[in-house]
Design a protein around this motif. Structure first.
Motif, short mmCIF file in Angstrom:
data_model
loop_
_atom_site.label_atom_id
_atom_site.label_comp_id
_atom_site.label_asym_id
_atom_site.label_seq_id
_atom_site.Cartn_x
_atom_site.Cartn_y
_atom_site.Cartn_z
N ILE A 62 3.86 44.02 9.80
CA ILE A 62 3.00 45.16 10.06
C ILE A 62 3.18 46.29 9.11
O ILE A 62 2.16 46.93 8.67
N GLN A 63 4.41 46.43 8.66
CA GLN A 63 4.74 47.29 7.77
C GLN A 63 4.06 47.21 6.44
O GLN A 63 3.78 48.02 5.82
N VAL A 64 4.47 45.82 5.90
CA VAL A 64 3.80 45.50 4.68
C VAL A 64 2.35 45.54 4.72
O VAL A 64 1.63 46.21 3.92
N GLY A 65 1.63 45.20 5.86
CA GLY A 65 0.16 45.29 5.95
C GLY A 65 -0.21 46.71 5.92
O GLY A 65 -1.24 47.17 5.13
N LEU A 66 0.42 47.80 6.57
CA LEU A 66 0.14 49.28 6.41
C LEU A 66 0.03 49.59 5.20
O LEU A 66 -0.65 50.68 4.96
N GLU A 67 0.88 49.07 4.15
CA GLU A 67 0.67 49.78 2.64
C GLU A 67 -0.83 49.64 2.22
O GLU A 67 -1.00 50.12 1.03
N PHE A 68 -1.31 48.59 2.56
CA PHE A 68 -2.91 48.38 2.17
C PHE A 68 -3.72 49.31 2.64
O PHE A 68 -4.94 49.25 2.23
N PHE A 69 -3.56 50.43 3.60
CA PHE A 69 -4.32 51.15 4.26
C PHE A 69 -4.97 52.15 3.20
O PHE A 69 -4.20 52.89 2.51
N LYS A 70 -6.17 52.38 3.29
CA LYS A 70 -6.85 53.37 2.45
C LYS A 70 -7.75 54.11 3.44
O LYS A 70 -8.70 53.44 4.03
N GLY A 71 -7.66 55.29 3.55
CA GLY A 71 -8.55 56.08 4.72
C GLY A 71 -10.06 56.14 4.23
O GLY A 71 -10.18 56.08 2.83
N ALA A 72 -10.95 56.11 5.24
CA ALA A 72 -12.30 56.16 4.85
C ALA A 72 -12.67 57.43 4.47
O ALA A 72 -11.95 58.58 5.06
#
Length: 492
Positions: free
Chosen positions: A319-329
């Motif tokens: 979950i922590q690793v994946g959250l790094e991919f987040f880019k806000g709309a």
């Protein structure tokens, strides 16, 4: 050469079988279409063009253009073709939109991967983006709804983008009329779902909050009936009852407001400064992450995404690793900085009472870090509020007065109600109504000072991004870090 992202296994034969069509001659029935599109501007050689009749444009008027650009197939309503075409696959149906959705549903069933539905009155797009990013911690190839394409055309558009490399998909679903959620869920055939929150939305078609709660609730019920995973927001009084009423499926409750915790739920808490979220539950070890988007509402959206991810088997580390991919709309809880250390909350893509109040709370939270400076709320109308439009706009005065928002700049016919309500209550805070975004923006630029905190919020149709454009241009030319904290122009 067709880019890999456009490759498809959707063949003419697949479509005729799905729609039960009998066509005497079908050119190259086993050759896949290069792309399926409803937009004639996106036609590429070898694609299938779907002609849809919309409110403003009729795709049937662009069939000739699509063929000229190289379309190999046309899906259209019967009687719309001007002539016959050699080497073109013609799928003439009673209703092209219905056929389009049937094809998408059949295509989706070719894939045995997690398909997550994100529904709710507010926060859908943010939650979708958060969840799609998180899932990449386990599955690098995640398909997601682009932007807010969450309706009758957007949902099949996303499903038809499914490819063999995809390992999971996150589909956003929006509704504006009774019965639409049931139709969307039948097309998607999801394996998991979450409802973000329930509140006033599209009241012209959905009438009232009990109706909204019932219709949105189908997103959970439909998944539960097939034994899927449903995340239940215990902090929302309209969603909480599903914990007891849903007898099927795998229920994963989550709470950020201290609902009674258990090993079978995801519980979360915010740090004192509101910038970190700690969570635990199910098989997840206690973990703390930085919020990619500030605000209690965004923390709840993130916790809900975590609940779905945990239900799908992701570890805390993934979950922590994946959250790094987040880019806000763009235009959704974006915090932008302009010269003079001024922070601007750009949240002008959508607006309902819950999201406006959340925006005001975020404005207050951020401004608390610079208590000597002032707060500015630039608000446009909340659209599609139906018969409750006046009441819902007036009710915003409660939150404005509670949070002591220093300055309120309002635009739109419905915002006159809020302006009047503040006048009636004798608000000690500055508030004024404008007839255009430009007038509002000009007052903002001439009255705010470097270091103030600004919220720009309104429904998409109010085009409040125009306020941001004027503010940004002005600040770059007239504000500098040296002016921070100095009131060079008197406040009103």
């Amino acid at each position: 050469m067709i880019p890999t992202s456009y490759k498809s296994s959707l063949t003419p034969d697949f479509i005729t079988r799905t729609l039960h069509l009998k066509i005497a001659f079908l050119p190259k029935p086993q050759t896949p279409f290069s792309l399926v599109t409803t937009d004639s501007r996106k036609v590429i050689p070898g694609c299938l063009f779907v002609a849809l009749k919309g409110d403003n444009l009729d795709g049937h008027e662009f069939i000739e253009d699509a063929i000229t650009q190289g379309a190999r197939g046309i899906l259209c309503n019967r009687g719309q073709l001007l002539r016959t075409y050699k080497d073109i696959c013609i799928f003439a149906v009673e209703d092209s939109l219905t056929a389009y959705r049937r094809i998408a549903s059949a295509w989706r069933k070719e894939f045995s991967i997690p398909i997550v539905v994100v529904a709710g009155s507010v926060g859908k797009t943010t939650t979708k983006e958060l969840l799609a990013a998180i899932l990449q911690g386990k599955w690098p190839q995640v398909l997601k709804t682009q932007g807010s394409q969450n309706g009758f055309v957007g949902i099949p558009m996303t499903l038809l983008d499914l490819r063999s490399e995809h390992e999971a998909a996150v589909i956003e679903v929006g509704i504006d009329e009774i019965g639409t959620m049931q139709q969307h869920m039948a097309v998607i055939c999801g394996t998991a779902s979450i409802i973000t929150a329930i509140g006033p939305e599209h009241l012209l078609g959905l009438r009232d909050i009990p109706t909204i709660a019932r219709e949105e609730g189908i997103a959970l019920t439909a998944i539960a009936h097939t034994g899927g995973i449903i995340a239940i927001n215990l902090d929302d009084p309209w969603i909480r009852p599903h914990l007891n009423t849903q007898r099927e499926g795998r229920k994963i409750p989550f709470s950020l407001k201290g609902a009674k915790s258990s090993l079978n739920m995801i519980s979360g808490s915010l740090s004192k400064d509101g910038r970190q979220l700690s969570f635990q539950g199910l098989d997840l070890e206690p973990t703390t992450v930085s919020l990619p988007l500030l605000g209690l509402h965004n923390a709840t959206n993130l916790l809900g995404a975590i609940a779905i991810a945990a239900g799908l088997g992701l570890t805390a580390s993934e979950i922590q690793v994946g959250l790094e991919f987040f880019k806000g709309a763009e235009g959704r809880s974006e915090i932008r900085s302009i010269p003079g250390a001024t922070q601007v909350i750009c949240d002008y893509y959508n607006a309902q009472p819950a999201s406006v109040e959340a925006g005001l709370e975020l404005l207050s939270q951020i401004s608390a870090e610079s208590p000597k400076n002032q707060t500015w709320a630039c608000l446009g109308d909340m659209l599609e509020m139906g018969d409750d439009e006046e009441q819902l706009h007036r009710a915003l005065a409660n939150k404005v007065l509670e949070l002591k928002i220093d300055n309120l700049l309002l635009f739109g016919s419905a915002m006159t109600y809020l302006n009047d309500e503040l006048e009636k209550r004798g608000s000690p805070f500055f508030h004024v109504h404008f007839n255009s975004q430009t007038e509002l923006a000009n007052t903002l630029t001439q009255s705010a000072k470097p270091g103030d905190t600004i919220l720009i919020k309104g429904s998409r149709g109010m085009k409040m991004e125009e306020v941001w454009k004027i503010l940004e241009t002005y600040a770059k030319s007239n504000w500098s870090p040296a002016l921070q904290g100095k009131n060079s122009i008197p406040h009103p």
